[in-house]
Design an enzyme around this catalytic site. Structure first.
Site, mmCIF file in Angstrom:
data_model
loop_
_atom_site.group_PDB
_atom_site.id
_atom_site.type_symbol
_atom_site.label_atom_id
_atom_site.label_comp_id
_atom_site.label_asym_id
_atom_site.label_seq_id
_atom_site.Cartn_x
_atom_site.Cartn_y
_atom_site.Cartn_z
ATOM 1 N N ASP A 120 0.806 -1.217 0.000
ATOM 2 C CA ASP A 120 0.000 0.000 0.000
ATOM 3 C C ASP A 120 0.842 1.272 0.000
ATOM 4 O OD1 ASP A 120 -2.114 -1.726 0.195
ATOM 5 O OD2 ASP A 120 -2.970 -0.840 2.009
ATOM 6 N N HIS A 171 3.824 -2.332 2.975
ATOM 7 C CA HIS A 171 3.833 -0.973 2.445
ATOM 8 C C HIS A 171 5.109 -0.706 1.662
ATOM 9 C CE1 HIS A 171 0.954 -0.894 5.773
ATOM 10 N NE2 HIS A 171 0.363 0.096 5.129
#
Length: 281
Positions: free
Chosen positions: A101, A246
């Site tokens: 993400d 991430h």
């Protein structure tokens, strides 16, 4: 590079992958049916905001069982409005999904892409528009390598505190950037902080996206150290798990190094790292 070339290469790469399609009708208030006809699984309610999110375990979001291969160039089935994010994923055998993400980031995303390429693995990248607009080359690289790019809003806000018009703008602008750079519009959406409400589900469906959550939070956003990230992913590995990591939103060097450690471990342990596929008509 012509705009349609990444899409053509991506289709060719995905054609041989063991991929999965989203199943079950939307609007079932969290009651989801397994792909093999097993008894329905009742999911958790949609997250209302930060307070609700902190009370959930890291396995609170699971992906809805996904079934069926289909050519990527066919038209996706009409997206229905859900009342909860897709909560459980059921792969073929020991299947798992890796997702990243907040990117793409020029300092961290390339390292993640290199590792995935080394092991011939496909992953999902939920990108923020404000990052993607300045790093379109990385989205094209994702397309070339056969990864799936999803929508993660423009500025990564807490959507449940925004007006309906702001929510739609955050989602629409990011869809436009992804389509321009990646070669096709996104079919998946992930709400920042796991915060969902009716407007988010409605606009996502109108834009042709399914709401996708996660099973295992690697907690790399806490920067706990590479070893702890690796241990958390390896310890939480199981069929159907979707790992949340991430590639932006802070210093993600630990995330890059951790992937180099846990990815070969997962593969050596017999896991098939795959990506979901939407149902097609």
């Amino acid at each position: 590079m012509k705009k349609d070339q990444p899409l053509i290469r991506r289709r060719a790469l995905l054609a041989g992958a063991a991929v999965l399609g989203a199943a079950g009708a939307a609007g079932t208030a969290g009651v989801l049916t397994t792909a093999d006809g097993a008894r329905p699984v009742r999911g958790t309610a949609a997250v209302a905001g930060p307070q609700a999110r902190t009370s959930l375990t890291t396995s609170a979001f699971r992906l809805q069982p996904m079934t069926g291969d289909a050519p990527a160039w066919r038209t996706p089935a009409r997206t229905l409005v859900r009342h909860a994010p897709i909560l459980r994923m059921s792969g073929r055998g020991r299947s798992m999904v890796l997702s990243f993400d907040d990117g793409p980031h020029p300092d961290y995303t390339p390292g993640i892409l290199r590792t995935l390429r080394e092991y011939d693995v496909r992953a999902m990248f939920f990108v923020c528009g404000e990052m993607a607009v300045d790093n379109k080359d990385l989205l094209r690289e994702m397309a070339d390598d056969g990864h799936i790019v999803g929508n993660h809003t423009w500025t990564h806000p807490l959507l449940t505190r925004l007006s309906r018009s702001r929510i739609r703008s955050e989602m629409e602008r990011t869809c436009e950037v992804i389509e321009d750079a990646y070669g096709e519009a996104p079919l998946w959406f992930r709400a920042p902080y796991g915060a969902w409400n009716r407007a988010v589900f409605q606009f996502g469906a109108e834009l042709g996206m399914e709401p996708l959550a996660w099973t295992l939070d690697s907690l790399d956003w806490r920067t706990p150290g590479t070893h702890k990230i690796v241990h958390r992913v390896e310890d939480g590995a199981a069929p159907g798990v979707v790992v949340l990591s991430h590639d932006a939103g802070g210093n993600r060097s630990q995330s890059v190094r951790a992937l180099r450690d846990y990815l070969p471990y997962l593969l050596d342990s017999g896991y098939h790292i795959t990506v979901p596929r939407r149902q097609f008509t």
